[in-house]
Enzyme design. Structure first.
Site, PDB file in Angstrom:
ATOM      1  N   ARG A  28     -44.885  43.150   1.193  1.00 25.58           N
ATOM      2  CA  ARG A  28     -43.642  43.035   1.982  1.00 25.58           C
ATOM      3  C   ARG A  28     -43.918  42.690   3.447  1.00 25.58           C
ATOM      4  NH1 ARG A  28     -41.335  46.852   4.878  1.00 25.58           N
ATOM      5  NH2 ARG A  28     -42.092  48.566   3.586  1.00 25.58           N
TER       6      ARG A  28
ATOM      7  N   TYR B  13     -25.293  24.042   8.949  1.00 31.56           N
ATOM      8  CA  TYR B  13     -25.358  24.319   7.503  1.00 31.56           C
ATOM      9  C   TYR B  13     -24.360  25.450   7.194  1.00 31.56           C
ATOM     10  CZ  TYR B  13     -26.966  26.643   3.320  1.00 31.56           C
ATOM     11  OH  TYR B  13     -27.005  27.270   2.107  1.00 31.56           O
TER      12      TYR B  13
ATOM     13  N   LYS C   8     -36.612  23.294   0.491  1.00 28.77           N
ATOM     14  CA  LYS C   8     -36.295  21.861   0.477  1.00 28.77           C
ATOM     15  C   LYS C   8     -37.580  21.040   0.548  1.00 28.77           C
ATOM     16  CE  LYS C   8     -32.252  23.831   0.979  1.00 28.77           C
ATOM     17  NZ  LYS C   8     -31.403  24.159  -0.136  1.00 28.77           N
TER      18      LYS C   8
ATOM     19  N   ASP D 202     -33.009  24.536  13.549  1.00 29.74           N
ATOM     20  CA  ASP D 202     -33.258  24.441  12.109  1.00 29.74           C
ATOM     21  C   ASP D 202     -33.829  23.044  11.857  1.00 29.74           C
ATOM     22  OD1 ASP D 202     -33.044  23.892   9.367  1.00 29.74           O
ATOM     23  OD2 ASP D 202     -31.346  25.254   9.114  1.00 29.74           O
TER      24      ASP D 202
END
Ligand code: PLP
Length: 382
Positions: free
Chosen positions: A49, A103, A200, A175
């Site tokens: 984690r 987005y 992506k 971004d």
């Protein structure tokens, strides 16, 4: 490693040397926890984690080398990266300036989730930098933009964003999902934090969700501590696939660039097409700026058909090669209507204000032969 060019870095940066047991690929470390070697600090203990297993460490070094940043951090999705980065630099009572067309998930997070935490925002007009100062408050901490906007492929004056942020003491955040480090490296232009959906282009094969935040060691350490508490770490197998995908990123982006530009030009000359949105077209209002700022264009094209919504639905029903599906950046071509997918969370009025018509079709051009895609689009438009 910094002396090497991008294609070399994509293969060699971050690779452990000597190779682990001689393996030329970093193996998948399927171990959630690791022996305590007396590290002292909780954040330095190795635990999945905490994003610090050998799979994470190699990925961080490769990504940082590709974008010329001091450090990088991978996480469970692009939205995990966006939310962790924003929650690192903003606290209750703070205010953030944002580009007007973001987005859909980011837009929703900023307009719906952040206000519930006492964090306010204002959308700036990208075409009128002279109006931005009026929106700055004593509590403004950050400026959030996208390199190439989704779905209208706008490229705003990014140098002005950096200058403005520096003049007002704001953390500049971008971004960079659409451009990738191959076409734009935000740190080289003065941005403080670069954010990616690794789902992506970075991974490029539509088989994982992942995210990344890149920047100075000091900022990435702060994002790491926030992420350690939010918990959105990237699992070892997804790390492996993202790592593998990154090695072919420069090659893939070169093909996406060529193919999408050719298809955008073809669509622009097609009698059934009303408008095409692609920053590489000379008809695009941002073309000159995009050509100066970016080293190439991704495989993203949006367009409107003269026949409106009915014609758009017909096109989606008739194309044979592409999948009708959300997401982007993979080897296969995908088509979608943003009003029903990426920007479904916006109200019709918000979509209209952002210039996203109900009939807008967005295409993520994959790595198929360009001639086959053009033939398929032509038969679907006929
Ligand atoms: N940023 C951009 C530009 C996107 O297009 C997307 C998803 O489509 C995201 C972020 C969110 O990424 P993820 O789905 O990996 O959370």
């Amino acid at each position: 490693m910094t002396k090497h060019r991008l294609a070399t870095k994509a293969i060699h940066a971050g690779e452990p040397r000597p190779a682990i047991q001689g393996a030329v690929c970093v193996p998948i470390f399927q171990s959630s926890t690791y022996e305590d070697l007396g590290q002292g600090s909780y954040h330095d203990l190795r635990y999945m984690r905490l994003n610090n297993t050998p799979n994470h460490v190699a990925l961080h070094a490769k990504l940082a080398a590709l974008e010329n940043t001091e450090d990088a951090l991978v996480m469970a999705s692009g939205m995990a990266a966006i939310s962790a980065a924003l929650l690192t630099v903003l606290q209750s009572g703070d205010h953030v300036l944002c580009q007007d067309c973001l987005y859909g998930g980011t837009h929703d997070f900023i307009t719906k989730d952040l206000p519930a935490l006492g964090i306010d925002h204002d959308f700036i007009d990208p075409n009128r930098p002279e109006t931005w100062a009026d929106l700055v408050r004593p509590t403004t901490r950050a400026f959030y933009v996208e390199t190439i906007t989704n779905p209208l492929m706008r490229v705003m004056d990014l140098a002005a964003v950096v200058d403005f942020s520096q003049a007002h003491g704001l953390v500049s955040m971008i971004d960079n999902t659409f451009a990738t480090p191959i076409f734009f490296r935000p740190a080289e232009h003065g941005f403080d934090l670069s954010i990616h959906s690794g789902t992506k282009y970075l991974n490029g094969h539509s088989d994982i969700v992942a995210g990344a935040v890149l920047g100075s060691s000091e900022l990435i350490e702060r994002v790491t501590h926030k992420l350690n508490h939010l918990g959105g770490s990237l699992d070892a197998h997804a790390c492996f696939l993202l790592h593998r995908g990154l090695k072919t990123l420069p090659l893939r982006m070169a093909h996406h660039h060529q193919s999408a530009l050719e298809i955008a030009r073809h669509l622009e000359s097609h009698p059934a097409v009303a408008r095409v949105f692609h920053p590489g077209l000379t008809s695009n209002p941002d073309h000159d700026r995009a050509a100066k700022l970016l080293d190439g264009y991704p495989g993203m094209i949006s367009f409107e058909l003269k026949g409106g919504l009915g014609a758009a639905d017909d096109f989606l029903a008739k194309v044979e090669l592409p999948f009708v599906a959300p997401s982007l950046g993979g080897v296969e071509t995908l088509v979608t209507r943003p009003a029903t997918t990426s920007h479904a969370g916006l109200s019709p009025a918000e979509r209209q204000a952002a210039g996203i018509s109900e009939a807008l079709v967005r295409v993520s051009i994959g790595l198929e032969d360009t001639r086959d895609l053009i033939a398929d689009f032509d038969q679907a438009l006929a």
